[in-house]
Design an enzyme around this catalytic site. Sequence first.
Site, PDB file in Angstrom:
ATOM      1  N   CYS A 115      35.636  38.801  38.242  1.00  0.00           N
ATOM      2  CA  CYS A 115      34.228  38.600  37.845  1.00  0.00           C
ATOM      3  C   CYS A 115      33.417  37.727  38.801  1.00  0.00           C
ATOM      4  CB  CYS A 115      34.167  38.013  36.444  1.00  0.00           C
ATOM      5  SG  CYS A 115      35.209  38.898  35.297  1.00  0.00           S
ATOM      6  N   HIS A 241      27.617  35.270  35.659  1.00  0.00           N
ATOM      7  CA  HIS A 241      28.412  36.444  35.275  1.00  0.00           C
ATOM      8  C   HIS A 241      28.173  36.733  33.790  1.00  0.00           C
ATOM      9  CE1 HIS A 241      31.536  39.131  34.250  1.00  0.00           C
ATOM     10  NE2 HIS A 241      32.312  38.219  33.696  1.00  0.00           N
ATOM     11  N   ASN A 271      30.136  43.638  29.668  1.00  0.00           N
ATOM     12  CA  ASN A 271      30.727  42.829  30.743  1.00  0.00           C
ATOM     13  C   ASN A 271      31.275  43.759  31.818  1.00  0.00           C
ATOM     14  OD1 ASN A 271      32.545  41.412  32.371  1.00  0.00           O
ATOM     15  ND2 ASN A 271      33.264  40.077  30.712  1.00  0.00           N
TER      16      ASN A 271
END
Length: 315
Positions: A115, A241, A271
Amino acid sequence: MTVPGARIVAFGHYQPARIVTNDELSKLVETNDEWIRDRVGIVTRRIAAPDETVADMAVAAGGKALANSGLSADDIDLVIVATCTPQSPLPNVAAQVAARLQLPAPAAFDLNTACSGFSYGLATAQHAIMAGASRNALVIGSEKLSDWTDWTDRTTCIIFADGAGAAVVTGSENTGDIGPVVWGSDGDKGAAIRVEGRDGYLQQEGQTVFRWATTAVAPIALEACEKAGIKPAELAAFVPHQANLRIIESVAKKIGAPNAVIARDIVESGNTSAASIPLALSKMTERGELPSGAPVLLVGFGGGLTYAGQVIRCP
Ligand code: UT7
């Protein structure tokens, strides 16, 4: 030729057509719309078609960033694709992107810090440009997390999604257009987000990661501001993020950026790991939310565990 700094010229993004709602997931696993909205903040996410690959999405996002940059294919001499979900390890995604966008022989490599990948890629491109090893770079985050998701596991399948975002980076006379990176890792906690074996799925110890993200990330973000010489009150936007809306809001509160637009793309996109920051940035730019030259704080964090953050000036 070395240059004092680097800057982002343009963004681009791509999202798969299929929108998956929380209600749809509640037919697969024991969950519900209210729980997902409350605990994670996601309302919808995009899931790629079975035959759509990380490289396909990277080409789409990278092609748009290149078109938006006004540069030509011949100008790009470095391609970095941040991904932890390539279809196979070889050939690497970056070289496929270079071939499909008809870029003539650029340096091309993939980067896996999950990420935080886009922020790592952006810093690496910045450093290559400043060292004279590249003139113009294409940095892409692209993920097909749905391929690595156990669709019977309610703790993960409600979170992860697919998509890609990209930026074109070039040299600058200013040192502050991409500020100094703050990057690092906490490998002792690596097992908190993992895939076991070749046939494994993404597993995460949600609470461990949640606690880490809500304590470790704000100091990293503040250090990136300090290194860039920017006060949090001067930030026009904060693009962390997109892991969990509660994490985003907790970190935003801790850094205290009263004038910043906070990226909340997780609500509609889920996500998307390394893609989440450039995806959010590209969409915010398209909506006119990021004025040219405005300082924006990026901070990526996740698998590894790894983190990276920097302050950028908007193209
Ligand atoms: O991008 C990579 C980095 N990753 C992250 O940043 C993720 C960080 N962690 C998180 O975002 C959160 O920990 C999760 C969203 C993964 C989980 O939220 P949570 O508030 O930490 O939930 P929990 O794990 O503490 O579970 C609370 C309850 C449990 O039930 P009991 O034991 O209290 O009866 C779970 O079994 O919620 C249950 N649960 C669910 N219920 C409905 C877990 N998943 C679900 C679900 N629907 N999908």
